[in-house]
Every structure is written in structure tokens, then in C-alpha cells.
Design a protein around this motif. Structure first.
Motif, PDB file in Angstrom:
ATOM      1  N   ASN A 239       0.830  -1.199   0.000  1.00 51.27           N
ATOM      2  CA  ASN A 239       0.000   0.000   0.000  1.00 51.27           C
ATOM      3  C   ASN A 239       0.867   1.253   0.000  1.00 51.27           C
ATOM      4  OD1 ASN A 239      -1.867   1.967   0.276  1.00 51.27           O
ATOM      5  ND2 ASN A 239      -2.725   1.228   2.208  1.00 51.27           N
ATOM      6  N   PRO A 240       1.117   1.801  -1.191  1.00 46.68           N
ATOM      7  CA  PRO A 240       2.041   2.935  -1.295  1.00 46.68           C
ATOM      8  C   PRO A 240       1.547   4.200  -0.607  1.00 46.68           C
ATOM      9  CG  PRO A 240       1.642   1.936  -3.440  1.00 46.68           C
ATOM     10  CD  PRO A 240       0.635   1.366  -2.504  1.00 46.68           C
ATOM     11  N   SER A 241       0.284   4.253  -0.202  1.00 48.53           N
ATOM     12  CA  SER A 241      -0.132   5.450   0.545  1.00 48.53           C
ATOM     13  C   SER A 241      -0.641   5.081   1.929  1.00 48.53           C
ATOM     14  CB  SER A 241      -1.205   6.238  -0.212  1.00 48.53           C
ATOM     15  OG  SER A 241      -1.448   5.678  -1.468  1.00 48.53           O
ATOM     16  N   GLY A 242      -0.197   3.933   2.460  1.00 43.32           N
ATOM     17  CA  GLY A 242      -0.643   3.488   3.772  1.00 43.32           C
ATOM     18  C   GLY A 242       0.051   4.231   4.893  1.00 43.32           C
ATOM     19  N   VAL A 243      -0.309   3.843   6.126  1.00 45.59           N
ATOM     20  CA  VAL A 243       0.236   4.531   7.303  1.00 45.59           C
ATOM     21  C   VAL A 243       1.749   4.394   7.364  1.00 45.59           C
ATOM     22  CG1 VAL A 243       0.196   4.637   9.810  1.00 45.59           C
ATOM     23  CG2 VAL A 243      -1.899   4.106   8.550  1.00 45.59           C
ATOM     24  N   ILE A 244       2.229   3.152   7.123  1.00 50.16           N
ATOM     25  CA  ILE A 244       3.670   2.918   7.238  1.00 50.16           C
ATOM     26  C   ILE A 244       4.424   3.717   6.179  1.00 50.16           C
ATOM     27  CG2 ILE A 244       5.449   1.152   6.956  1.00 50.16           C
ATOM     28  CD1 ILE A 244       3.553  -0.747   8.418  1.00 50.16           C
ATOM     29  N   ALA A 245       3.880   3.728   4.966  1.00 51.93           N
ATOM     30  CA  ALA A 245       4.512   4.500   3.901  1.00 51.93           C
ATOM     31  C   ALA A 245       4.555   5.980   4.264  1.00 51.93           C
ATOM     32  CB  ALA A 245       3.743   4.309   2.598  1.00 51.93           C
ATOM     33  N   ARG A 246       3.464   6.450   4.882  1.00 48.86           N
ATOM     34  CA  ARG A 246       3.399   7.873   5.270  1.00 48.86           C
ATOM     35  C   ARG A 246       4.435   8.194   6.338  1.00 48.86           C
ATOM     36  NH1 ARG A 246      -2.322   9.463   4.346  1.00 48.86           N
ATOM     37  NH2 ARG A 246      -2.196   9.954   2.135  1.00 48.86           N
TER      38      ARG A 246
ATOM     39  N   ALA B  81      10.855   4.427  -3.462  1.00 48.50           N
ATOM     40  CA  ALA B  81       9.993   3.266  -3.645  1.00 48.50           C
ATOM     41  C   ALA B  81       8.578   3.692  -4.042  1.00 48.50           C
ATOM     42  CB  ALA B  81       9.957   2.440  -2.358  1.00 48.50           C
ATOM     43  N   ARG B  82       8.023   4.668  -3.304  1.00 45.60           N
ATOM     44  CA  ARG B  82       6.648   5.081  -3.578  1.00 45.60           C
ATOM     45  C   ARG B  82       6.505   5.656  -4.980  1.00 45.60           C
ATOM     46  NH1 ARG B  82       3.898   8.595   1.071  1.00 45.60           N
ATOM     47  NH2 ARG B  82       2.213   8.472  -0.436  1.00 45.60           N
ATOM     48  N   LEU B  83       7.435   6.522  -5.339  1.00 46.13           N
ATOM     49  CA  LEU B  83       7.322   7.177  -6.639  1.00 46.13           C
ATOM     50  C   LEU B  83       7.449   6.181  -7.789  1.00 46.13           C
ATOM     51  CD1 LEU B  83       9.387  10.385  -5.875  1.00 46.13           C
ATOM     52  CD2 LEU B  83       6.973  10.303  -6.500  1.00 46.13           C
ATOM     53  N   SER B  84       8.252   5.124  -7.549  1.00 42.79           N
ATOM     54  CA  SER B  84       8.415   4.172  -8.639  1.00 42.79           C
ATOM     55  C   SER B  84       7.242   3.198  -8.712  1.00 42.79           C
ATOM     56  CB  SER B  84       9.738   3.416  -8.489  1.00 42.79           C
ATOM     57  OG  SER B  84       9.709   2.631  -7.325  1.00 42.79           O
ATOM     58  N   ILE B  85       6.528   3.009  -7.589  1.00 48.67           N
ATOM     59  CA  ILE B  85       5.414   2.056  -7.582  1.00 48.67           C
ATOM     60  C   ILE B  85       4.124   2.712  -8.034  1.00 48.67           C
ATOM     61  CG2 ILE B  85       3.954   0.610  -6.114  1.00 48.67           C
ATOM     62  CD1 ILE B  85       6.463   0.251  -4.343  1.00 48.67           C
ATOM     63  N   SER B  86       3.861   3.908  -7.492  1.00 48.31           N
ATOM     64  CA  SER B  86       2.562   4.524  -7.729  1.00 48.31           C
ATOM     65  C   SER B  86       2.724   5.871  -8.431  1.00 48.31           C
ATOM     66  CB  SER B  86       1.865   4.733  -6.381  1.00 48.31           C
ATOM     67  OG  SER B  86       0.895   5.733  -6.488  1.00 48.31           O
ATOM     68  N   THR B  87       1.761   6.175  -9.299  1.00 45.59           N
ATOM     69  CA  THR B  87       1.791   7.485  -9.940  1.00 45.59           C
ATOM     70  C   THR B  87       0.925   8.462  -9.169  1.00 45.59           C
ATOM     71  OG1 THR B  87      -0.005   6.724 -11.311  1.00 45.59           O
ATOM     72  CG2 THR B  87       2.191   6.680 -12.286  1.00 45.59           C
TER      73      THR B  87
END
Lengths: 398, 302
Positions: free
Chosen positions: A319-326, A341-347
Motif C-alpha cells: 500500500n504505497p499510501s498506507g500509514v507505514i509509507a506515510r 519506492a513510492r514514486l516508482s510504484i505509484s503514480t
């Protein structure tokens, strides 16, 4: 600034003309290829020998199973009786037999008798058996062909964004920025550790006093950071120079097209800021140590800092916008890795998150570089022992 | 003579310990000033302050190198006591790197380096790496590194340690040479014989404080008593009762008689009884070495 450039130039020249550096540039991608391909190559080699599976079919489903027959797995109907089969396949690693009867159907347990130790050769049959058994059961219940097909219709869960409509990205479109992000991060980490080595070496070679009688300690530190930054760029440059045409040639993927997505810009920013942050920490810690072997556990722990994002990479992919990612995004020490990681996974990383975490990272980097400068200045002149945590804290307060 | 470096009341503490305590001295253009004192006296701290590597807590250091009062590192050369050079780098590359840090023209630096290679038996080794050289050779390279940019002020910290006697003589000559050509040299050392033969003036420091400062001859006149060594079968208690004698030390058949302050040798000789056995006699002013030892053991305070 002029002196910073001189120090940087020296570090670059020293490494570029150094065989070890050149070899590492070339060896690293080779090693990565090796680790990527060799295991699957070996696995392939291991299962290359064809395996013959004799089927004792008491249910009349052989037809269905024989579809799974391939070059590696030959499925044939057994013509001998059980005793003869046993004799025939005993001690053979490339042969085995299986009995399909009502008992197997009732218990849900199918046993393949063979002296082959691995399961690799017969793995493909599992799915086929499952389907064949199910079909057999349904037919026995008196269902028609169309009813069976209706029951067997598979389901898939798809995720579609509500707010922003966008074209589905293909696999290479997803993977290439991720691979690039990985390369950037690896370079950030290796170049960062090289500044550590370099500070340590300066002490070991006892050049510190000569250099510091000519330039300021901050010039020396910044020169090293800048120098290894350029070396990192050279490294990435060489990899891309060979990697892009190679990938284009072998996989027929237009890499550049997938690489120059809008996310590339923030990705490069996070990599650069991350490099400055980590290398400032590393170079200062290097200055507090006498030699790499005798570093305290505290100094060893510092090395784990850039590795922190790896611990949370699982939840981020899920989950690229989950709590841990945040949390990872806004904690400056993990920002670079997590954002890459986030930028490469999710647009769909919100712009405000990119800007806010970027600002936090930038401010932290400036602060850390200031502190590192203080620490470096005092620590680099200490000889004969590793600094303790108490000393490091004391020097930071000067 | 013009002053090139003037140090006024500098103090430096590390934590509770005051390592340098209100030190003042001047270095004049073209002289060799000896900075002497035992280990831990504060010499290296003073040197690091002069070179701008660290800053004193209080006091001022004024330089007269380029018309300003500030430190111009391009005009200063330094040979630290901690010897070393980048081990995996080529000699010439290191020398040129240091010259570039000193803003010295590289082609000129290359010429100077070649001249010194010739002079110091390093010819043809300019592409060798430091790790391929013997320790003595590496030290020669480091010496060249400290003077490659023709500094006006040269700071040498134990310049001869690690050299064999032949090289020691060679470098003593080279240091004298540099001074004659107008280089000002601040020389820190334990080797009193070298300091005696090279330096015009000395500054002696102990436990961070000044002990002696001034012209070497004046210091010797002021602090150095005479000592008389007599080889012969004599009774030490009798010798110690002679006039003008401060104390007597025995070393086998040899007695070392220390004369009282300000007593001239001829006055002592006139009072020598005729029945004293003298196989050999040696009458000298005590050396800087003795002054040094006395200082450290608490004999001289100022």
C-alpha cells in the motif's frame, strides 16, 4: 569553495585512476546479473532431465491429466501391474508412478512413488490433478458440460482508481522506474560509505594535519562529499550507458521512454538529498574512528540508517499510501528510500506529500551537514582511539 | 630584523586541562627558532594554533606574510610529527596536489620537485607509489611536500626523527640552506644537539608554560653552569668540599663536578689542589640537553 573543488578533484582523480574503482564499476552489474540469472539457470539445469510418471488410472481421467505432459514431464498410462511398476521404478530418479483411485479422491491425498528426492519435476501435475478430480466429481454428480464450465468460471479482483483516470501501466513501465530507483539508492549507499572510508583513510595515512594546514576542515569534508558524489554519478552514468542499449537490445524495451516519466524529477531529487544526508553522516562518523575493524556498535548502527527503508518496503509495496509509507515518508532518515519506492510504484503520490517530505529532508540535510562539520573538525584530529558516544555528543555541542 | 609571526598570550584548554597557558613569542624573518620542551608540554598545540588547524581560546596570533595580519596558508609549510602520505598515490601526484592546495603554480612545483628528487636520491621514482617506498624515502618525500611551494614560514615538527645519520646530516644542511635563502623556520624538537647546532634562538615550554626564551648564547650564559669531568682516583667527598663546587656526581673512576652559578672556569682551576689525580680532564659549559633535563625535572623555573 575553491579548496572544496580542489579536494573533490583529487578524490575523483585518485579513484578514477584506481583499478579497484574501475573494476567495481564493471563488476557490480555483472554480479547483479549473475545473482539474478544463475539460480534460475541452475534450477533449470537441475530439472532438465525428463521425468516419466506412470499413471495407474482407476477413475478414467487419464485423458485430462495427459494434457500436462511436456518435454520435462512425460505422463504415460501404466501398462504393467502394481508390483511390476514398483520393480521398474525402484532406484530411478527419473521415473515414478501414481495411483488414481476412489481412495485418493476420498482422502484428497495423491501419492507419487519415486526415488527422486525433489518435488520440482512433478510440480506441474498438482494443478492438473486438482482440475481433473473436480471435473470427475462434478460429472459424477450428473452435471452437464456447460454447467461445469459455469462453475469453473474464474474470478479476478481488479482495482480501479475513483478520482483520477489513467491508463493502466504495463509491467516494464512499472519496473523500469523501480529498477532505476534501486540503482540510484544503491549508488547513494555505496558512495556514502566511500566518504566514510575516505575520512578513515585520511586519518590512517596521517595526511590530516598537512591538508588542514592548507584548507579548512569544512573544505576537506565538503570536498570529499562532492568528490564521491561525482564518482557516484560516473558509476550510474557508466551503468546506464551500457545498461540501456543492452536492455533495449535484449528485451526490446524502449527504456528511455519509460524512464523519462514525470516521477523521475522528484526521484532524482530524493536520491541527491539522500546522498548528501547519508554521506555527511558517514564522513563524520568515519572521522571519529581509528580503523574500520574496531568501530563500536554505535558506529556500526549508523550504517543501518540508509537501510531502514528496506524494513518497510513490504508494506509500502502493498500500500504505497498506507500509514507505514506515510510515516517513512516524513521521517527524514527514511524519506529518500521510501519516496524512491513510492514514486516508482505509484503514480498517485500526492504532490503535497512530495513537497512537504522534500522540504523536511532538505532542512534535515542542512542541519546534519552543519553538525557533521563540527564533528568532523574535532574528530579528524584525534589519533589513537575511536571516539565514544559521549565524546561525539560533547563535540557536537562545541 | 622584521617579525614574521607574533604570538601574544595564547591559551588553549581541552576540557579541564590547560594545555597552552598564556604563551607569547615572536619569530623573526630568516631565523630558525627552536621550540623545545618535553612530551605533552604543548608544542604541538601551539603549532596547530599557528597553522590555523585549531584556534586558541584567547590571545592573538599575527602574521606578516602578505601585508595582512592574517594567516595565509599558501605561504606556510608544515612537516608534522605524525608522518604519512596517501599510501596508494604516486609521489608526484601528491606533491602537485599539495602545491595546488597552496595555490602554487604546478609547472614550477614540478620543477622544484624534480630538483629535490635529484638532490635526495629519488630520481626516477616520481611515478612510484608511497607504499612502494622505504620509510626513509617516504619521509624525504614528505619533507619535499612541506617546502614544494617555497613557503616564507616553515614549521618543522621533529624533522629528523626516523632518518639515518647520513640523511640527518643532509637534512640539517638543507634546513640551514633554506634559512640562508630567507625562509623563516620554526623547529620543534627533542633532539637538543640538533637544536643547538641549527637554532639562533629557542623557546622552551613545559606544562604549557614558558620556561626559557631568547638567544641561545644568552640562555647558556644565564643558565648554563660549567661542569668539569675529571678521570682519576679521587675521593668524591673531598672534591665536593672544593671552593665554587655545587655538587659532584660519580661515574666509575670519573667525577663530574658541577660549578656554582657565575663561576668562571679559571677561578675554579686556580683553586684546584695539586695532589688531585688527573688522568683526563674535560671542562665544558653544560649543554642545552642538560638545561632541558633540568627544566623538565624542575631545576629551572621562570
Amino acid at each position: 569553495m575553491k579548496n572544496t573543488l580542489k579536494v573533490a578533484k583529487w578524490e575523483i582523480k585518485r579513484n578514477v585512476t584506481n583499478k579497484a574503482f574501475l573494476i567495481s564499476i564493471l563488476i557490480t552489474p555483472l554480479l547483479m546479473l549473475l545473482f539474478g540469472f544463475v539460480p534460475s539457470l541452475l534450477a533449470k539445469f537441475e530439472t532438465d532431465q525428463p521425468f516419466t510418471l506412470y499413471v495407474v488410472d482407476k477413475l478414467g481421467i487419464y485423458e485430462r491429466i495427459s494434457q500436462a505432459s511436456s518435454e520435462k514431464l512425460i505422463i504415460t498410462l501404466a501398462e504393467d501391474n502394481l508390483q511390476a511398476l514398483k520393480e521398474k521404478t525402484r532406484g530411478r530418479k527419473d521415473q515414478g508412478y501414481v495411483v488414481l483411485d476412489e481412495n485418493a479422491l476420498a482422502t484428497g491425498l495423491v501419492t507419487v512413488y519415486t526415488d527422486n528426492e525433489g518435488k520440482g519435476a512433478i510440480a506441474p501435475i498438482t494443478g492438473v490433478l486438482q482440475t481433473a478430480f473436480n471435473d470427475y466429481k462434478m460429472e459424477k454428480l450428473g452435471l452437464s458440460k456447460s454447467q461445469i464450465d459455469y462453475l469453473k468460471q474464474p474470478y479476478q479482483v481488479n482495482v480501479a482508481p475513483l478520482t483520477k483516470k489513467e491508463a493502466e501501466r504495463s509491467l516494464p513501465q512499472k519496473i523500469i522506474p523501480a529498477v532505476f530507483a534501486g540503482i540510484l539508492f544503491l549508488t547513494v549507499f555505496t558512495s556514502g560509505t566511500m566518504t566514510f572510508q575516505s575520512a578513515l583513510q585520511e586519518k590512517k595515512d596521517k595526511m590530516v594535519e598537512i591538508i588542514l594546514s592548507s584548507v579548512q576542515a569544512t573544505d576537506l569534508m565538503q570536498g570529499k562529499i562532492l568528490g564521491y558524489f561525482v564518482l557516484g554519478l560516473i558509476q550510474v552514468g557508466v551503468w546506464l550507458l551500457f545498461g540501456i542499449p543492452a536492455a533495449q537490445f535484449f528485451f526490446k524495451i524502449p527504456i528511455l521512454e519509460y524512464l523519462f516519466v514525470p516521477e523521475l524529477l522528484p526521484m532524482v531529487f530524493f536520491a541527491l538529498a539522500g546522498y548528501l544526508l547519508y554521506s555527511a553522516i558517514f564522513v563524520a562518523i568515519g572521522a571519529t574512528m581509528e580503523d574500520a575493524q574496531s568501530g563500536s556498535s554505535f558506529q556500526g548502527m549508523i550504517f543501518l540508517i540508509p537501510m531502514l527503508p528496506l524494513f518497510v518496503i513490504g508494506p509500502i509495496i502493498a500500500n504505497p499510501s498506507g500509514v507505514i509509507a506515510r510515516i517513512g515518508t516524513f521521517f527524514p532518515l527514511t524519506t529518500p528510500g521510501v519516496m524512491l519506492a513510492r514514486l516508482s510504484i505509484s503514480t498517485q503520490t500526492p504532490l503535497w506529500e512530495i513537497l512537504a517530505s522534500g522540504t523536511i529532508l532538505l532542512l534535515t540535510t542542512l542541519l546534519v551537514m552543519r553538525l557533521a562539520g563540527k564533528l568532523f573538525k574535532t574528530a579528524i584530529l584525534m589519533y589513537g582511539k575511536n571516539a565514544t558516544l559521549a565524546e561525539i555528543i560533547k563535540w557536537l555541542r562545541y | 630584523m622584521s617579525v614574521i609571526l607574533s604570538i601574544k598570550d595564547i591559551t588553549k584548554s581541552f576540557g579541564q586541562a590547560t594545555v597552552v597557558d598564556r604563551i607569547s613569542f615572536e619569530v623573526q624573518k630568516g631565523e630558525i627558532l627552536g621550540l623545545v620542551g618535553p612530551n605533552g608540554a604543548g608544542k604541538s598545540t601551539i603549532i596547530r594554533c599557528i597553522l590555523g588547524i585549531i584556534h586558541p581560546d584567547s590571545g592573538t596570533i599575527n602574521y606578516h606574510l602578505d601585508g595582512t595580519q592574517k594567516l595565509n596558508t599558501s605561504k606556510v609549510g608544515y612537516l608534522p610529527e605524525e608522518r604519512g602520505l596517501y599510501r596508494d598515490a604516486k609521489i608526484m601526484d601528491i606533491l602537485l596536489y599539495i602545491a595546488s592546495l597552496k595555490n602554487y603554480p604546478l609547472d614550477k612545483a614540478r620543477q622544484t620537485a624534480m630538483a629535490y628528487f635529484e638532490k635526495l636520491d629519488l630520481k626516477g621514482r616520481e611515478k612510484a607509489k608511497i607504499e612502494e617506498l622505504s620509510k626513509g624515502m617516504a619521509q624525504k618525500v614528505q619533507f619535499i611536500a612541506s617546502i614544494i611551494h617555497e613557503p616564507q614560514l616553515l614549521v618543522l615538527d621533529e624533522p629528523l626523527s626516523g632518518f639515518d645519520p647520513v640523511s640527518q646530516n643532509l637534512f640539517m644542511e638543507e634546513i640551514k640552506n633554506l634559512a640562508t635563502k630567507g625562509t623563516t623556520i620554526l623547529l620543534s624538537s627533542h633532539q637538543m644537539n640538533m637544536v643547538e647546532s641549527l637554532c639562533n634562538r629557542i623557546f622552551m615550554i613545559n606544562k604549557g608554560r614558558r620556561v626559557l626564551y631568547g638567544d641561545l648564547d644568552t640562555i647558556k650564559d644565564r643558565y648554563a653552569n660549567y661542569r668539569c669531568e675529571i678521570l682519576g682516583n679521587n675521593d668524591p667527598s673531598r672534591l665536593s668540599k672544593l671552593p665554587f663546587v655545587q655538587k659532584v656526581e660519580q661515574d666509575g673512576q670519573k667525577h663530574i663536578i658541577h660549578l656554582q652559578n657565575g663561576i668562571s672556569p679559571s677561578a675554579f682551576l686556580r683553586e684546584l689542589p695539586p695532589d688531585i689525580e688527573i688522568k683526563e680532564m674535560n671542562l665544558t659549559r653544560i649543554s642545552l640537553h642538560d638545561i632541558f633535563v633540568k627544566t623538565v625535572t624542575g631545576g629551572i623555573e621562570q
